[in-house]
Design an enzyme around this catalytic site. Structure first.
Site, mmCIF file in Angstrom:
data_model
loop_
_atom_site.group_PDB
_atom_site.id
_atom_site.type_symbol
_atom_site.label_atom_id
_atom_site.label_comp_id
_atom_site.label_asym_id
_atom_site.label_seq_id
_atom_site.Cartn_x
_atom_site.Cartn_y
_atom_site.Cartn_z
ATOM 1 N N ASP A 1 6.714 26.205 87.189
ATOM 2 C CA ASP A 1 7.804 26.468 88.131
ATOM 3 C C ASP A 1 8.332 25.198 88.794
ATOM 4 O OD1 ASP A 1 5.476 26.136 89.633
ATOM 5 O OD2 ASP A 1 5.634 28.066 90.669
ATOM 6 N N GLN B 1 2.074 27.708 88.239
ATOM 7 C CA GLN B 1 1.192 26.753 87.578
ATOM 8 C C GLN B 1 -0.288 27.099 87.750
ATOM 9 O OE1 GLN B 1 3.569 22.893 88.949
ATOM 10 N NE2 GLN B 1 2.066 22.449 87.364
ATOM 11 N N HIS B 2 -1.100 26.498 86.878
ATOM 12 C CA HIS B 2 -2.562 26.416 87.014
ATOM 13 C C HIS B 2 -3.335 27.696 86.701
ATOM 14 C CE1 HIS B 2 -1.668 22.647 88.955
ATOM 15 N NE2 HIS B 2 -1.229 23.199 90.062
#
Length: 492
Positions: free
Chosen positions: A246, A85-86
């Protein structure tokens, strides 16, 4: 083996590697797992990776999985990517990355995050809009860092993607994301289900640079492009799902969501420690990331920075095997070697107290386990409250705590979590829950089935149940008192 079967590919593109699971779409049987590594570079807070390497790793892992599954490529019907992520992938006019991707654990954007958090009405407004207050990991803070530190790259950007978005686009040609991963950007409104125009204005971000938001991670983004089909050795007819982050994929793999279990907590013990649950309650807690799940529910998540890696470092310093631990007794360790996110102590260092001449080194290691587990479990109590539950209510305490991640395979971790939580534990037999969750998304894209219902039918979240033991209140209270006393003077 039947002459023909429907096989789906679930891709777990994590920080360090790509794993591709070839899964029987009817039974959920894991037929084979392909792997390929990534490279992470950077120091002094920088953590970056080349997105082109993710694509190369994905192709290699998928080819290995299909080969080792011993199935014809024509049996593959769907593929989905679950990504870290991110991360910020800044694309140029040619659709390729202008620079290495800024990863979730790149902390250089901490000043930008703090400044953003005070804008638009402050933290409470951010919680109401996006479900989360900006921190260094969030994509909005990374974009702001790029604008301030590399304006030439920011000005040349023609597309912004999360890691899984980028790979899905390489597979299908479609610029698409899902609600789950989009909710980790801090520019997606979890209340509205759309990008927040006020946040985009604050960031100077043209919404045309962003991918469209699909209804779910199982939505069909398209089929493989000719180039992707050639790279993966698969037919062009393979359905490509929108995919997700995820953590969202792990929830699907566990059967958590609207068509499965709601308000059942999960503790993941990895490099970082996370706690999450699928719920219909929309959380607004500054200590949590108020993510959306990929299926229309919510996935509030608490994250600690120091978990298995920090405890392993103590084992190395003490010259002990990671399993050679004893209860800490009078020793308390706060293993905040990389600062800490929950509680919010970004400048903290590790703290050890209570040592005596007679202290057994194994007790120091055990105290490191206890300190890390305490931090994760304290975040768990915040999570349960955000779901509208009383953490101390018998019906809530009797609900098994799903324990996943690398630490769930270790005796010392498992026993420490049992002792400090006083809860029953369920340790799933399946180890590749992110990839299996992505496989369920791929099957959903290929057939239209609900991925959470599919994963539930596959039984990928099933495992061993460990009964509760009495909670070690004495150790819990001792760690809590040290954290409270040390925070003002030693941990800021």
């Amino acid at each position: 083996m039947p002459a023909s079967r429907s096989v789906v590919i679930g891709v777990d593109s994590s920080t360090q590697s790509t794993k591709a699971a070839a899964v029987d779409a009817d039974t959920g049987e894991l037929l084979a797992l392909g792997r390929a590594p990534h490279t992470v570079t950077g120091s002094a807070g920088a953590r970056e990776s080349d997105p082109a390497e993710w694509w190369t790793a994905l192709a290699a892992a998928v080819r290995a999985a299909v080969r080792d599954a011993d199935v014809p490529a024509s049996d593959v019907t769907g593929i989905a990517v679950a990504g870290q992520q991110h991360g910020l992938v800044a694309l140029g006019a040619d659709g390729r990355a202008l620079r290495p991707a800024l990863l979730w654990n790149d902390t250089r954007s901490a000043p930008q995050a703090a400044a953003l958090a005070e804008r638009l009405g402050g933290p409470k407004s951010w919680l109401e809009r996006t479900g989360s207050v900006p921190v260094a990991s969030m994509t909005a803070a990374k974009w702001q860092w790029l604008r301030e530190n590399e304006p030439e790259h920011a000005e040349a950007v023609r597309g912004i993607r999360l890691p899984h978005d980028h790979l899905t686009e390489r597979l299908s040609g479609a610029a698409v994301t899902d609600p789950g991963d989009a909710s980790g950007t801090c520019w997606y409104g979890t209340a509205t289900g759309a990008y927040d125009p006020d946040v985009l204005d604050l960031l100077g971000l043209d919404p045309a640079l962003l991918p469209a938001v699909a209804p779910s991670g199982a939505a069909r983004a398209g089929t493989l492009t000719p180039a992707a089909a050639e790279a993966l050795g698969l037919p062009r007819t393979v359905a490509v799902a929108a995919g997700t982050g995820d953590n969202m994929a792990a929830a699907v793999g566990l059967g958590l969501g609207g068509a499965g279990l709601l308000d059942h907590p999960v503790v993941s013990l990895g490099t970082s420690g996370t706690v999450f649950a699928a719920t219909r309650a929309r959380p607004a807690d500054p200590g949590l990331a108020g993510f959306a799940a990929t299926d229309g529910t919510y996935l509030p998540l608490g994250c600690t920075l120091n978990c298995t890696l920090a405890v392993d470092r103590f084992a190395t310093l003490l010259g002990l095997d990671r399993e050679d631990a004893a209860p800490g007794g009078g020793v308390v360790v706060l293993p905040y070697l990389d600062g800490e996110r929950t509680p919010d102590l970004p400048h903290a260092a590790g703290l050890v107290t209570g040592l005596r001449h007679a202290t057994d080194p194994r007790a120091v290691l055990g105290a490191a386990y206890e300190g890390a587990a305490f931090t994760v479990l304290r975040a768990l109590d915040e999570l349960l409250a955000a779901c509208g539950l009383d953490p101390e209510a018998p019906a809530v305490r009797d609900r098994p705590l799903r324990l996943i991640g690398g630490g769930a395979r270790g005796r010392a971790w498992t026993e420490t979590v049992r002792r400090l939580s006083g809860r029953p534990l369920l340790v799933p037999a399946a180890e590749e829950l992110v990839a299996l969750g992505a496989a369920a998304l791929a099957a959903g894209a290929a057939t239209g089935a609900d991925p959470v219902a599919l994963a539930t039918a596959w039984g990928t979240g099933a495992g061993t149940v460990l009964p509760p033991v009495p909670r070690d209140e004495e150790t819990w209270d001792r760690i809590a008192s040290v954290l409270t006393a040390a925070t003002p003077a030693l941990l800021h």
